[in-house]
Each structure stands twice: as structure tokens, then as C-alpha cells.
Design a protein around this motif. Sequence first.
Motif, PDB file in Angstrom:
ATOM      1  N   ILE A   1       0.836  -1.205   0.000  1.00  0.00           N
ATOM      2  CA  ILE A   1       0.000   0.000   0.000  1.00  0.00           C
ATOM      3  C   ILE A   1       0.872   1.257   0.000  1.00  0.00           C
ATOM      4  N   ILE A   2       1.923   1.258   0.791  1.00  0.00           N
ATOM      5  CA  ILE A   2       2.841   2.404   0.823  1.00  0.00           C
ATOM      6  C   ILE A   2       3.469   2.603  -0.557  1.00  0.00           C
ATOM      7  N   GLY A   3       3.898   1.510  -1.187  1.00  0.00           N
ATOM      8  CA  GLY A   3       4.463   1.615  -2.535  1.00  0.00           C
ATOM      9  C   GLY A   3       3.471   2.162  -3.534  1.00  0.00           C
ATOM     10  N   GLY A   4       2.227   1.711  -3.447  1.00  0.00           N
ATOM     11  CA  GLY A   4       1.189   2.216  -4.344  1.00  0.00           C
ATOM     12  C   GLY A   4       0.910   3.687  -4.121  1.00  0.00           C
ATOM     13  N   THR A   5       0.908   4.096  -2.862  1.00  0.00           N
ATOM     14  CA  THR A   5       0.676   5.499  -2.534  1.00  0.00           C
ATOM     15  C   THR A   5       1.803   6.375  -3.072  1.00  0.00           C
TER      16      THR A   5
ATOM     17  N   SER B   1       3.718   5.632  -5.579  1.00  0.00           N
ATOM     18  CA  SER B   1       3.590   5.609  -7.040  1.00  0.00           C
ATOM     19  C   SER B   1       2.542   6.608  -7.506  1.00  0.00           C
ATOM     20  N   MET B   2       1.417   6.661  -6.804  1.00  0.00           N
ATOM     21  CA  MET B   2       0.374   7.618  -7.181  1.00  0.00           C
ATOM     22  C   MET B   2       0.825   9.053  -6.943  1.00  0.00           C
ATOM     23  N   ALA B   3       1.568   9.273  -5.858  1.00  0.00           N
ATOM     24  CA  ALA B   3       2.036  10.624  -5.554  1.00  0.00           C
ATOM     25  C   ALA B   3       3.045  11.104  -6.588  1.00  0.00           C
ATOM     26  N   SER B   4       3.860  10.179  -7.100  1.00  0.00           N
ATOM     27  CA  SER B   4       4.865  10.575  -8.087  1.00  0.00           C
ATOM     28  C   SER B   4       4.300  10.584  -9.502  1.00  0.00           C
ATOM     29  N   ALA B   5       3.048  10.185  -9.672  1.00  0.00           N
ATOM     30  CA  ALA B   5       2.439  10.132 -11.007  1.00  0.00           C
ATOM     31  C   ALA B   5       2.345  11.518 -11.633  1.00  0.00           C
ATOM     32  N   GLY B   6       2.176  12.539 -10.829  1.00  0.00           N
ATOM     33  CA  GLY B   6       2.068  13.896 -11.348  1.00  0.00           C
ATOM     34  C   GLY B   6       3.355  14.379 -11.980  1.00  0.00           C
ATOM     35  N   GLU B   7       4.477  13.818 -11.551  1.00  0.00           N
ATOM     36  CA  GLU B   7       5.776  14.223 -12.078  1.00  0.00           C
ATOM     37  C   GLU B   7       6.156  13.444 -13.333  1.00  0.00           C
ATOM     38  N   SER B   8       5.393  12.416 -13.655  1.00  0.00           N
ATOM     39  CA  SER B   8       5.734  11.530 -14.762  1.00  0.00           C
ATOM     40  C   SER B   8       5.004  11.926 -16.036  1.00  0.00           C
ATOM     41  N   GLU B   9       5.589  11.534 -17.176  1.00  0.00           N
ATOM     42  CA  GLU B   9       4.917  11.786 -18.441  1.00  0.00           C
ATOM     43  C   GLU B   9       3.790  10.781 -18.676  1.00  0.00           C
ATOM     44  N   ASN B  10       3.805   9.681 -17.974  1.00  0.00           N
ATOM     45  CA  ASN B  10       2.761   8.659 -18.070  1.00  0.00           C
ATOM     46  C   ASN B  10       1.857   8.721 -16.836  1.00  0.00           C
ATOM     47  N   THR B  11       1.256   9.862 -16.597  1.00  0.00           N
ATOM     48  CA  THR B  11       0.486  10.101 -15.382  1.00  0.00           C
ATOM     49  C   THR B  11      -0.643   9.096 -15.196  1.00  0.00           C
ATOM     50  N   ALA B  12      -1.421   8.854 -16.224  1.00  0.00           N
ATOM     51  CA  ALA B  12      -2.567   7.941 -16.103  1.00  0.00           C
ATOM     52  C   ALA B  12      -2.115   6.521 -15.799  1.00  0.00           C
TER      53      ALA B  12
ATOM     54  N   GLY C   1      -0.531   2.556  -9.344  1.00  0.00           N
ATOM     55  CA  GLY C   1      -0.548   2.849  -7.910  1.00  0.00           C
ATOM     56  C   GLY C   1      -1.854   2.429  -7.273  1.00  0.00           C
ATOM     57  N   GLY C   2      -2.969   2.721  -7.957  1.00  0.00           N
ATOM     58  CA  GLY C   2      -4.277   2.308  -7.437  1.00  0.00           C
ATOM     59  C   GLY C   2      -4.403   0.797  -7.369  1.00  0.00           C
ATOM     60  N   GLY C   3      -3.876   0.110  -8.380  1.00  0.00           N
ATOM     61  CA  GLY C   3      -3.888  -1.355  -8.371  1.00  0.00           C
ATOM     62  C   GLY C   3      -3.066  -1.910  -7.225  1.00  0.00           C
ATOM     63  N   LEU C   4      -1.917  -1.297  -6.985  1.00  0.00           N
ATOM     64  CA  LEU C   4      -1.081  -1.747  -5.869  1.00  0.00           C
ATOM     65  C   LEU C   4      -1.777  -1.545  -4.530  1.00  0.00           C
ATOM     66  N   ILE C   5      -2.446  -0.424  -4.381  1.00  0.00           N
ATOM     67  CA  ILE C   5      -3.169  -0.170  -3.135  1.00  0.00           C
ATOM     68  C   ILE C   5      -4.249  -1.226  -2.930  1.00  0.00           C
TER      69      ILE C   5
END
Length: 128
Positions: free
Chosen positions: A81-85, A87-98, A104-108
Motif C-alpha cells: 500500500i505504501i508503494g502504491g501510494t 507511485s500515485m504521488a509521483s504520477a504527477g511528475e511523470s509523463e505517463n500520469t494515467a 498505484g491504485g492497483g497496488l493499493i
Amino acid sequence: MVSIPHVLSGISIVLLVVYGVDVMIGGGGAGEGFLPFDAMTRGIGFGMPPIIFSFIAFFISKKPPFKGLGIMLVITGVLIIIGGTISMASAGESENTARMAGEGGGLIAVGAIIAALGGIKIKKSLST
């Protein structure tokens, strides 16, 4: 008592900790941590086995009830869950946001399922 489910769960925790430390050191980039892998290889090699091992450990441990295994499964679930969180938090910094947000949601969700399985093991061990 040490058993195969305990060993599998222990390996899961160790792999997740190594994975997490590598990501924290390297910032998630390819080969920037102490492991010389890109993010996908690192995820497949250090992220998938703990998920698989956790499910195997839960389903092969029928009797006796293992409270320790339940605790280890909860720890594994929380780490996922921590890893997924993260991942979701760093999604905004990535070019592959979606894609990153979806992963991240799947990991959670998977982490929550594994933690729930751990809770079931703990509950069964207390009722017996």
C-alpha cells in the motif's frame, strides 16, 4: 514454528524492503539505485514475487492457525500500500500520469487484499 508459509512471507517482506530502499535511493529512475535495473524490471523482479508468495502462503497454511503469518501478511500488505501510494504521488511528475496512477491504485487494492488476508489469519488464530 517456522514453516513454508512463514518463509514465503519473510521473503516477501525482504524483497519489498529491498525494492523500496532502491527506489528511495535512486529516485525511481533506471539504474539509479543500487540495483542495476529499470523500473519495470525492478517491479517485476522485486514487486510481483511478494504478491504471489503472499497469496501462496495464505492458501497453503490451513492448520494450525498461524498468528505470526497473519502479522507478516499485514506487514506485506502495508508495504505494498505504501508503494502504491508513493507511485500515485509521483504520477504527477511523470509523463505517463494515467498509467502511473492506475498502477498505484492497483497496488493499493492488492495491498489491501493481502492485509485483509493477514487479518483473517489473525482472527482465525485468536478464535481457535
